[in-house]
Design a protein around this motif. Structure first.
Motif, short mmCIF file in Angstrom:
data_model
loop_
_atom_site.label_atom_id
_atom_site.label_comp_id
_atom_site.label_asym_id
_atom_site.label_seq_id
_atom_site.Cartn_x
_atom_site.Cartn_y
_atom_site.Cartn_z
N ASN A 474 0.81 -1.22 0.00
CA ASN A 474 0.00 0.00 0.00
C ASN A 474 0.84 1.27 0.00
O ASN A 474 0.69 2.14 0.85
CB ASN A 474 -0.95 0.01 1.21
N GLU A 475 1.73 1.40 -1.00
CA GLU A 475 2.57 2.59 -1.07
C GLU A 475 2.28 3.37 -2.33
O GLU A 475 2.10 2.80 -3.41
CB GLU A 475 4.06 2.20 -1.03
N GLN A 476 2.24 4.69 -2.18
CA GLN A 476 2.05 5.59 -3.31
C GLN A 476 3.34 6.37 -3.54
O GLN A 476 4.00 6.81 -2.59
CB GLN A 476 0.90 6.56 -3.06
N PHE A 477 3.66 6.59 -4.83
CA PHE A 477 4.85 7.36 -5.19
C PHE A 477 4.49 8.40 -6.24
O PHE A 477 3.76 8.11 -7.19
CB PHE A 477 5.94 6.44 -5.75
N TYR A 478 4.99 9.64 -6.01
CA TYR A 478 4.92 10.71 -6.99
C TYR A 478 6.36 11.06 -7.37
O TYR A 478 7.12 11.54 -6.53
CB TYR A 478 4.21 11.95 -6.43
N LEU A 479 6.71 10.80 -8.61
CA LEU A 479 8.09 10.95 -9.04
C LEU A 479 8.21 11.93 -10.20
O LEU A 479 7.33 12.02 -11.06
CB LEU A 479 8.68 9.60 -9.48
N ALA A 480 9.31 12.66 -10.20
CA ALA A 480 9.71 13.48 -11.34
C ALA A 480 11.13 13.10 -11.71
O ALA A 480 11.92 12.72 -10.83
CB ALA A 480 9.61 14.96 -11.02
N GLY A 481 11.43 13.18 -12.97
CA GLY A 481 12.78 12.78 -13.35
C GLY A 481 13.14 13.19 -14.76
O GLY A 481 12.39 13.88 -15.45
N LEU A 482 14.31 12.77 -15.15
CA LEU A 482 14.82 12.99 -16.49
C LEU A 482 14.98 11.64 -17.17
O LEU A 482 15.19 10.61 -16.52
CB LEU A 482 16.16 13.71 -16.46
N ARG A 483 14.90 11.65 -18.48
CA ARG A 483 15.14 10.43 -19.24
C ARG A 483 16.09 10.75 -20.39
O ARG A 483 15.79 11.62 -21.22
CB ARG A 483 13.84 9.86 -19.79
N GLY A 484 17.22 10.05 -20.40
CA GLY A 484 18.17 10.22 -21.49
C GLY A 484 18.45 8.87 -22.14
O GLY A 484 18.80 7.90 -21.46
N ILE A 485 18.29 8.80 -23.46
CA ILE A 485 18.46 7.55 -24.19
C ILE A 485 19.39 7.79 -25.37
O ILE A 485 19.22 8.75 -26.13
CB ILE A 485 17.11 7.00 -24.71
N THR A 498 18.67 -9.51 -40.22
CA THR A 498 19.64 -10.54 -40.57
C THR A 498 21.07 -10.03 -40.47
O THR A 498 22.00 -10.82 -40.42
CB THR A 498 19.40 -11.06 -42.00
N GLU A 499 21.26 -8.72 -40.47
CA GLU A 499 22.58 -8.12 -40.34
C GLU A 499 22.47 -6.87 -39.50
O GLU A 499 21.46 -6.17 -39.52
CB GLU A 499 23.16 -7.76 -41.72
N GLY A 500 23.53 -6.58 -38.74
CA GLY A 500 23.60 -5.30 -38.05
C GLY A 500 23.62 -5.43 -36.54
O GLY A 500 23.67 -6.52 -35.96
N THR A 501 23.56 -4.25 -35.90
CA THR A 501 23.68 -4.15 -34.45
C THR A 501 22.65 -3.17 -33.91
O THR A 501 22.37 -2.14 -34.55
CB THR A 501 25.09 -3.66 -34.06
N ARG A 502 22.09 -3.51 -32.75
CA ARG A 502 21.25 -2.58 -32.00
C ARG A 502 21.88 -2.37 -30.62
O ARG A 502 22.37 -3.32 -30.01
CB ARG A 502 19.83 -3.13 -31.83
N PHE A 503 21.83 -1.12 -30.16
CA PHE A 503 22.47 -0.80 -28.90
C PHE A 503 21.71 0.36 -28.27
O PHE A 503 21.35 1.32 -28.96
CB PHE A 503 23.94 -0.42 -29.15
N GLU A 504 21.45 0.29 -26.96
CA GLU A 504 20.71 1.36 -26.29
C GLU A 504 21.20 1.52 -24.86
O GLU A 504 21.33 0.55 -24.12
CB GLU A 504 19.21 1.09 -26.31
N ILE A 505 21.46 2.77 -24.46
CA ILE A 505 21.78 3.12 -23.08
C ILE A 505 20.67 4.04 -22.57
O ILE A 505 20.34 5.04 -23.21
CB ILE A 505 23.14 3.83 -22.98
N ASN A 506 20.12 3.70 -21.42
CA ASN A 506 19.02 4.48 -20.83
C ASN A 506 19.44 4.90 -19.42
O ASN A 506 19.72 4.05 -18.57
CB ASN A 506 17.74 3.64 -20.78
N VAL A 507 19.48 6.21 -19.18
CA VAL A 507 19.81 6.76 -17.87
C VAL A 507 18.64 7.62 -17.41
O VAL A 507 18.27 8.58 -18.10
CB VAL A 507 21.11 7.60 -17.91
#
Length: 677
Positions: A474-485, A498-507
């Protein structure tokens, strides 16, 4: 009166006498070929021709090409493709003379093919011989040959005494009738020594001068030519167009090729190539005209030009603009081209020709797995909401674990040509083993590319959660933040790469907005690699990995939905949804502050529509922000793929290799659209 009748009769007689002469001429013309003799009843016997359906009027044959190295597969295939004798083999000629004419015609064609392959001194001859057919019983024991010959003579004498008919007499209805003997047309080809490229020169005619020079090493690389390579026709022809592109890149939009000269040195077995080009005037980009715009604003379309006004003409800029317009998903067709002539100011006009596509669409999908249960989603999308490419997408999704509504908005060319304003909002009801309750989140930010295949997104987020979990009741959270991808993606297909690369950094750093002193930062890194081991992409090795950490708060002080979880169709198949990692006393997952996952697949496309995919995956979730160890839970399975126009339909079955008593099932299966990663 009698004189008139007599004259008419004499005239009629002369005309009647001409008819047999005309018929005789026709018969003689028909007799000039074997077919004509047969038609008139002469030659091989009309009864036999009718009975054998024309068999004796043609000579069946086969074609052989000898003298060429079997490794020259392309050359052999080219010779086969141009051969008249090959092409008309199903329609044999009536005589050897006809077949000889086909062979002589092929010699000219073969010579052209040899020259196009760099063999300028090739010699070609041909021979036509009866095909040797070995009859059963031809191999006779020589020790019995004399006795068999005597028996044959005696049998022949007896036959002559009892039967006066020749068994091969064509007038005998019971006689055996043999067709013409098949022949073999054999081409003997001596290709000779291949000619090599000894030099490549350019003759460039500018508005005020003519320069003749050798091509530089960089230009040879761009034209795909090398000094010393075999002088085959296709690379030499293509190099001319590459040469046009090279000069066009120097700011000459109207350049054209003029004369190509090839000189052969028969003594050295080399050729020298000289390309001629006429540049026309150098130019800068001029005014832009947009044609075909109806619902989409013309100024918005023109804003996709990647050059500044008055900038020197560059074909690369034209290609970039065309690609960016095509990727907007607003047009069925995009053409960007210069339209001469160059004006007095030195500028050349540019024309955008577009064909708009429908701007609205709806869609949806379904999926099922024993771990996640059944699921469905639907969406409505408008890709030109206010006339400048603004995209709004509204969606709904429902499964046994999650039900909710989503909204996404994207406005291209926001404050900059290649920058977009992006926003999204989600309202969901959650009912998983890890937590239950409601969440609402929103994000607003900007997205822009960073060079080729790289992009970044940066913005602010606000979130609300009211969840009940195993260690956070029974916990409530109100959050603000930043998102950088930060993203990188150079794969060849979004649903079936069939070829290639995928890459992702999320902070994503967060802070509490109420009296709760909640501050933490979530960092995750995910990537996948695809390698085709054949030219057609039918056999692909795929690998993926994910790791993440949460810095700041202890696990019990984190919102349940912000912790890391693993298990299920999107992570470790073979385990239930979110069940890989720490568990409460009742067996429910509690999540963690760090995660580690790896996966490997071998994708084999067995037929055009069907494929199989063996795979193995492992992972774990840890209570601390860094893994205590790398002891992973592993699973393995086999997938089946049915390939459709929109992507592969997949069915996967997986089993846990590290099955936990009273926790994990014996197997899990999954059905959805698209590859697992």
């Amino acid at each position: 009166m009698k004189d008139n009748i007599l004259r008419n009769f004499q005239s009629y007689g002369r005309r009647a006498a001409f008819v047999p002469l005309l018929m005789a001429g026709t018969m003689l013309a028909a007799c000039s070929s074997d077919e004509g003799l047969n038609i008139l009843g002469f030659g091989s016997g009309t009864d036999d021709v009718v009975a054998q359906d024309g068999l004796q009027s043609t000579i069946p044959y086969t074609v052989e090409i000898t003298g060429i190295d079997p490794l020259e597969e392309d050359l052999i295939a080219a010779l086969d493709a141009v051969s008249t004798a090959r092409r008309l083999q199903s329609r044999p000629t009536a005589s050897r003379a006809g077949l000889q004419r086909r062979a002589e015609d092929d010699i000219e064609r073969f010579q052209a093919v040899l020259r196009s392959s760099g063999f300028y001194d090739g010699q070609i001859t041909f021979d036509i011989q009866e095909k040797q057919v070995e009859q059963p019983g031809e191999a006779i024991d020589q020790s019995n040959a004399d006795a068999e010959q005597d028996d044959a003579v005696m049998a022949s004498d007896a036959s002559d005494a009892t039967d006066s008919k020749d068994p091969k007499d064509p007038n005998d209805p019971g006689a055996e009738v043999k067709g013409p003997t098949p022949v073999v047309l054999t081409y003997m080809i001596d290709v000779g020594t291949p000619y090599l490229i000894s030099s490549v020169d350019l003759v460039v005619t500018y508005p005020d001068k003519v320069i003749e020079r050798s091509a530089t090493d960089a230009e040879l690389d761009k034209t795909r030519l090398q000094i010393g390579q075999r002088a085959t026709a296709q690379p030499i022809i293509l190099a001319e167009q590459y040469g046009v592109d090279i000069i066009r890149e120097q700011g000459y939009p109207l350049v054209k090729a003029t004369k190509r000269t090839i000189m052969a040195d028969t003594a050295q077995k080399t050729i020298s190539i000289k390309y001629g080009f006429e540049t026309g005037p150098q130019a800068n980009f001029g005014a832009v005209t947009v044609n075909g715009a109806d619902e989409v604003d013309a100024d918005f379309i023109a804003g996709y030009r990647s050059w500044e006004a008055g900038e020197r003409y560059s074909p690369e800029q034209v290609r970039t603009t065309r690609r960016d317009l095509a990727q907007t998903n607003l047009f069925d067709s995009v053409i960007v081209k210069v339209v001469g002539p160059v004006g007095e100011s030195g500028e050349i006009p540019v024309e955008f020709n577009v064909v708009e596509r429908k701007m609205r669409s709806i869609g949806g999908g379904v999926d099922f797995s024993t771990a996640d249960g059944p699921g469905a989603n639907a969406f409505w999308e408008h890709r030109n909401l206010f006339g400048a490419g603004e995209k709004l997408r509204l969606g709904a999704e429902a499964s046994g674990f999650e039900q909710g509504l989503t909204a996404e908005f994207r406005k291209p060319q926001f404050l900059s040509r290649r920058q977009a304003l992006v926003a999204d909002a989600n309202a969901k009801n959650n009912d998983t083993d890890a937590y239950q309750g409601e969440t609402v989140d929103s994000f607003v930010g900007v997205e822009r590319p960073l060079g080729e295949n790289w992009s970044t997104t940066l913005g602010v987020t606000a979130e609300y959660s009211d969840l009940t979990g195993s260690d956070s009741p029974n916990e409530q959270f109100y959050l603000a933040g930043l998102r950088g991808i930060l993203r990188h993606d150079n794969t060849d297909n979004p649903l079936d790469p069939t070829e290639g690369t995928r890459f992702e950094i999320n902070v994503s750093p967060y802070m509490g907005l109420t009296d709760k002193d909640t501050n933490f930062t979530s960092v995750s890194i995910a990537g996948s690699q695809y390698l085709s081991i054949d030219d057609d992409g039918d056999y692909v090795v795929a690998a993926r990995a994910r790791t993440g950490t949460i810095i700041g708060e202890e696990r019990g002080d984190l919102p349940s939905n912000k912790r890391f979880y693993s298990g299920g169709g999107g992570s470790i198949r073979g385990y239930e949804y979110q069940k890989v990692g720490p568990l409460a006393d009742d067996g429910d997952p509690v999540g963690g502050r760090s995660v580690l996952e790896v996966g490997f697949e071998f994708r084999a496309r067995v037929t055009e529509s069907f494929g199989i995919v063996p795979f193995v995956e492992g992972g774990n979730v840890y209570a601390r922000s860094e893994p205590e160890d790398i002891d992973l839970l592993w699973a393995a399975g086999l997938g089946f793929r049915y390939y459709t126009a929109v992507g592969p339909l997949r069915f996967d079955v997986a089993v846990p290799l590290d099955k936990r008593e009273n926790v994990d099932d014996d197997y899990q299966f999954y059905i959805s659209l698209g590859q697992s990663f």
